[in-house]
Scaffold this motif. Structure first.
Motif, PDB file in Angstrom:
ATOM      1  N   GLN A  23       0.849  -1.181   0.000  1.00 38.50           N
ATOM      2  CA  GLN A  23       0.000   0.000   0.000  1.00 38.50           C
ATOM      3  C   GLN A  23       0.893   1.242   0.000  1.00 38.50           C
ATOM      4  OE1 GLN A  23      -2.481  -0.451   3.443  1.00 38.50           O
ATOM      5  NE2 GLN A  23      -3.475  -2.280   2.661  1.00 38.50           N
ATOM      6  N   PRO A  24       0.378   2.382  -0.510  1.00 39.92           N
ATOM      7  CA  PRO A  24       1.214   3.594  -0.554  1.00 39.92           C
ATOM      8  C   PRO A  24       1.729   4.007   0.826  1.00 39.92           C
ATOM      9  CG  PRO A  24      -0.807   3.923  -1.801  1.00 39.92           C
ATOM     10  CD  PRO A  24      -0.925   2.601  -1.114  1.00 39.92           C
ATOM     11  N   THR A  25       0.873   3.952   1.830  1.00 40.57           N
ATOM     12  CA  THR A  25       1.277   4.230   3.204  1.00 40.57           C
ATOM     13  C   THR A  25       1.073   2.956   4.004  1.00 40.57           C
ATOM     14  OG1 THR A  25       0.579   6.518   3.000  1.00 40.57           O
ATOM     15  CG2 THR A  25       0.876   5.657   5.230  1.00 40.57           C
TER      16      THR A  25
ATOM     17  N   GLU B  16      -0.801  -4.192   7.395  1.00 42.36           N
ATOM     18  CA  GLU B  16       0.149  -4.609   6.375  1.00 42.36           C
ATOM     19  C   GLU B  16       1.501  -4.965   6.997  1.00 42.36           C
ATOM     20  OE1 GLU B  16       1.698  -3.172   2.003  1.00 42.36           O
ATOM     21  OE2 GLU B  16       1.248  -1.631   3.486  1.00 42.36           O
TER      22      GLU B  16
ATOM     23  N   TYR C   3      14.701  -3.341  -1.938  1.00 44.64           N
ATOM     24  CA  TYR C   3      13.339  -2.840  -1.778  1.00 44.64           C
ATOM     25  C   TYR C   3      12.593  -3.621  -0.694  1.00 44.64           C
ATOM     26  CZ  TYR C   3       8.516  -1.625  -2.897  1.00 44.64           C
ATOM     27  OH  TYR C   3       7.220  -1.208  -2.821  1.00 44.64           O
TER      28      TYR C   3
ATOM     29  N   LYS D 119      11.170  -2.434   3.022  1.00 48.00           N
ATOM     30  CA  LYS D 119       9.778  -2.630   3.444  1.00 48.00           C
ATOM     31  C   LYS D 119       9.706  -3.424   4.744  1.00 48.00           C
ATOM     32  CE  LYS D 119       7.159  -0.511   0.528  1.00 48.00           C
ATOM     33  NZ  LYS D 119       6.253   0.535   0.996  1.00 48.00           N
TER      34      LYS D 119
ATOM     35  N   SER E 204       5.243   4.844   5.418  1.00 52.19           N
ATOM     36  CA  SER E 204       5.802   5.466   4.211  1.00 52.19           C
ATOM     37  C   SER E 204       7.199   6.003   4.463  1.00 52.19           C
ATOM     38  CB  SER E 204       4.885   6.580   3.718  1.00 52.19           C
ATOM     39  OG  SER E 204       5.297   6.999   2.446  1.00 52.19           O
TER      40      SER E 204
ATOM     41  N   SER F 127       9.792   4.344   3.581  1.00 45.48           N
ATOM     42  CA  SER F 127      10.646   3.631   2.647  1.00 45.48           C
ATOM     43  C   SER F 127      11.366   4.590   1.735  1.00 45.48           C
ATOM     44  CB  SER F 127       9.790   2.672   1.826  1.00 45.48           C
ATOM     45  OG  SER F 127      10.577   2.082   0.814  1.00 45.48           O
TER      46      SER F 127
END
Length: 118
Positions: free
Chosen positions: A52-54, A59, A95, A99, A114, A116
């Motif tokens: 998800q974006p944020t 998550e 990546y 995360k 967010s 990352s």
């Protein structure tokens, strides 16, 4: 002179022996098929989907494989296990490592998400 009940007895005995032999043959074939089947993976089903974006706490918990209400020591232990498997120095993705680190921070309350670099 033999009665009908006496002539039917050998026939029924033969029928019982034949049925037992067929059942045994079927059982042996089924056992061999069971033993030669390919092994089935006994792994948990992992979360299918992108990030998800944020990042949310839900998550983050899915990424680390813990409950949303997990204690800090459980989160740190899960983070270590996931990072060992996905560390960039061991061939993992930068990546994914970012995360995983972000998920640990969200679970420990160090960031709102967010964070990352990607």
């Amino acid at each position: 002179m033999l009665g009908r009940e006496h002539t039917a007895t050998p026939f029924l005995a033969g029928l019982a022996v034949a049925a037992t032999a067929l059942a045994g043959r079927y059982g042996i074939q089924a056992w061999h098929a069971f033993k030669t089947r390919p092994p089935k993976a006994r792994m948990r089903k992992f979360y299918e989907g992108g990030f998800q974006p944020t990042m949310t706490k839900r998550e983050a918990a899915l990424i680390l494989g813990v409950r949303e209400s997990a204690a800090a020591d459980k989160v740190k232990e899960a983070h270590r296990k996931v990072m060992v498997a996905n560390h960039p120095d061991a061939g993992g993705s930068h990546y994914l490592a970012s995360k995983i680190n972000e998920a640990k921070d969200v679970m420990l309350g160090k960031t709102k998400g967010s964070g990352s670099a990607f």
